[in-house]
Design an enzyme around this catalytic site. Structure first.
Site, PDB file in Angstrom:
ATOM      1  N   LYS A  89     -10.369   0.003 -10.795  1.00 40.70           N
ATOM      2  CA  LYS A  89      -9.090   0.566 -10.364  1.00 40.70           C
ATOM      3  C   LYS A  89      -8.386   1.127 -11.584  1.00 40.70           C
ATOM      4  CE  LYS A  89      -6.741   0.706  -6.445  1.00 40.70           C
ATOM      5  NZ  LYS A  89      -7.200   0.579  -5.063  1.00 40.70           N
ATOM      6  N   ASP A 125      -4.865   6.433  -4.514  1.00 38.05           N
ATOM      7  CA  ASP A 125      -4.188   5.219  -4.061  1.00 38.05           C
ATOM      8  C   ASP A 125      -2.717   5.647  -3.959  1.00 38.05           C
ATOM      9  OD1 ASP A 125      -4.894   2.121  -3.759  1.00 38.05           O
ATOM     10  OD2 ASP A 125      -2.931   2.203  -4.707  1.00 38.05           O
TER      11      ASP A 125
END
Ligand code: GLU
Length: 449
Positions: free
Chosen positions: A129, A169
């Protein structure tokens, strides 16, 4: 927090010691370790082989400066992150989040969750991430472009279709992926489609990727309902958030015969008893990039906007938190319960606090954790990678069928695993153990690396 199995306690203490102040990361690790007691009893090789300790330490953490010039000619400095957490199953895979709350602890919690989520999809993808504390709110297109170009000017050296494949995201959608891909292509002089997912349809993107997290969530909940002999027909649903995940979750609920009567943003929530009007929501949030009260202002009639309130005060049978981490706490859970909620499923990552999960579980509410319920987004990213690798592009219907099939598979593997480990119907235990064992077995095979 509930007690951990004694074999896992020292691992958690080590995580606390090595990652001071990273509360969200501690929470995400604790939640997984709390499910693994029965696994380590059955499989001592996971603790003896240091598998769980290694899983809690990212393989690589990259932090970098992102300088850029705003429209006034002033130099702005942000911080960029990429945490490459685990590559036992495939290249690191996971989104980029641009939001002022981003710091290392948030990126690590998201990266850690991503390992198990990606494993659950059954696709060959590891977990990672990234993101930045850049706040896109109120920034012009040109500023967002310059920021993305500066961000990629460092990130490009760490990623690649066989290495690490970022996506979107919170705060990173099609526009940002476009600017990031453009800069990657320019620096590397390679049209390497598989280096990013969430691309536009004319330049290597996949059908259904924008819809996938929200649609996948609703497919998952549909399976939860079916396992109770119910369906969406006539169900009253509340969704938090009003971004990409919320929008497409609302669309699919309506398609399946339910009604989403409320959604929210950080300024408050709207209640529209006729069902949220998605065209109007899109116009307010995506075109005008405005606050949600404009939905009520434009809709008129009985539509209400409640400033600063909690959307969980709105009675519903199904609650879908699709906004952000820790947005649904124990008090919200109690309100939902007293209003007759039957199912809560997470479209966002870790939106329900551990205390709220406990309140819901004790009351017998069906609870779908994000790593299972919102895995449709990353699963469809993996389908995008497949299409890029074979220089192919699939139809909408074919891609959506694949997504639905993947979500059904995740649902049944959660239930089967929960049953096998003595917690029938507990999706949290099922998701954590099923996600974990696949990664752990791969790590055992690959040796101490
Ligand atoms: N950010 C999404 C998630 O939380 C999608 C990641 C991806 O497509 O790689 O799973």
């Amino acid at each position: 927090m509930p007690e951990l199995d004694s074999r896992l306690r020292s691992t958690f203490e080590e995580v606390l010691r090595r990652n001071p102040g990273e509360q969200e990361f501690h929470q995400a690790v604790h939640e997984v370790l709390a499910s693994l007691g029965p696994v380590v009893s059955k499989h001592p090789e996971y603790t003896d082989g240091g598998i769980i300790r290694r899983l809690c330490e990212p393989e690589r953490q990259i932090i970098f400066r992102v300088p850029w010039v705003d429209d006034q000619g002033d130099v702005q400095i942000n911080r960029g992150f990429r945490v490459e957490f685990n590559s036992a199953l495939g290249p690191y895979k996971g989104g980029l989040r641009f939001h002022p709350s981003v710091y290392l602890g948030i990126v690590k919690f998201l990266g850690f969750e991503q390992i198990f989520k990606n494993s659950l999809t059954g696709m060959p993808i590891g977990g990672g991430k990234g993101g930045s504390d850049f706040d896109p709110k109120g920034r012009s297109d040109a500023e967002v472009m310059r920021f993305c170009q500066s961000f990629m000017t460092e990130l490009y050296r760490h990623i690649g279709e066989y290495t690490d494949v970022p996506a979107g995201d919170t705060g990173v959608g099609g526009r940002e992926i476009g600017y990031l891909f453009g800069q990657y292509k320019r620096i590397t002089n390679r049209y390497e489609s598989g280096v990013l997912t969430g691309k536009g349809l004319s330049w290597g993107g996949s059908q259904v990727r924008p819809e996938a997290t929200g649609y996948g969530l609703v497919f998952f909940v549909d399976e939860m309902l079916r396992s109770r002999g119910e369906g969406f027909e006539g169900a009253r649903v509340v969704v938090s958030g009003s971004g990409n995940v919320a929008h497409h979750a609302i669309a699919k609920v309506h398609e399946l015969g339910g009604t989403v009567v409320a959604c929210s943003d950080s300024s408050g929530y709207v209640v529209d008893e006729r069902g949220i009007d998605l065209e109007l929501l899109h116009e307010v949030k995506q075109v005008r990039r405005a606050r949600l009260h404009e939905y009520a202002d434009s809709a008129g009639g009985d539509v209400r906007f409640v400033k600063g309130g909690s959307v969980w005060d709105v009675p519903c049978r199904i609650a879908l938190p699709c906004a952000t981490q820790n947005e649904l706490d124990a008090d919200h859970a109690k309100t939902l319960l007293s209003n007759g909620v039957a199912i809560v499923a997470e479209g966002a990552n870790m939106p329900t606090t551990p205390e709220a999960v406990r309140v819901l579980a004790e009351a017998g509410v069906g609870f779908g954790p994000g790593k299972a319920a919102n895995a449709g987004g990353v699963a469809t990213s993996a389908l995008e990678m497949q299409q890029n690798a074979s220089r192919d592009s699939w139809t909408f219907d074919h891609t959506q069928d694949r997504l639905a099939q993947i979500m059904r598979g995740i649902h049944s593997s959660c239930l089967a695993t929960a049953e096998e480990y003595g917690s029938p119907g507990d999706y949290v235990t099922g998701a954590n153990i099923a996600g974990f064992t696949k990664v752990a077995d791969a790590m055992l095979s690959l040796g101490v690396v």
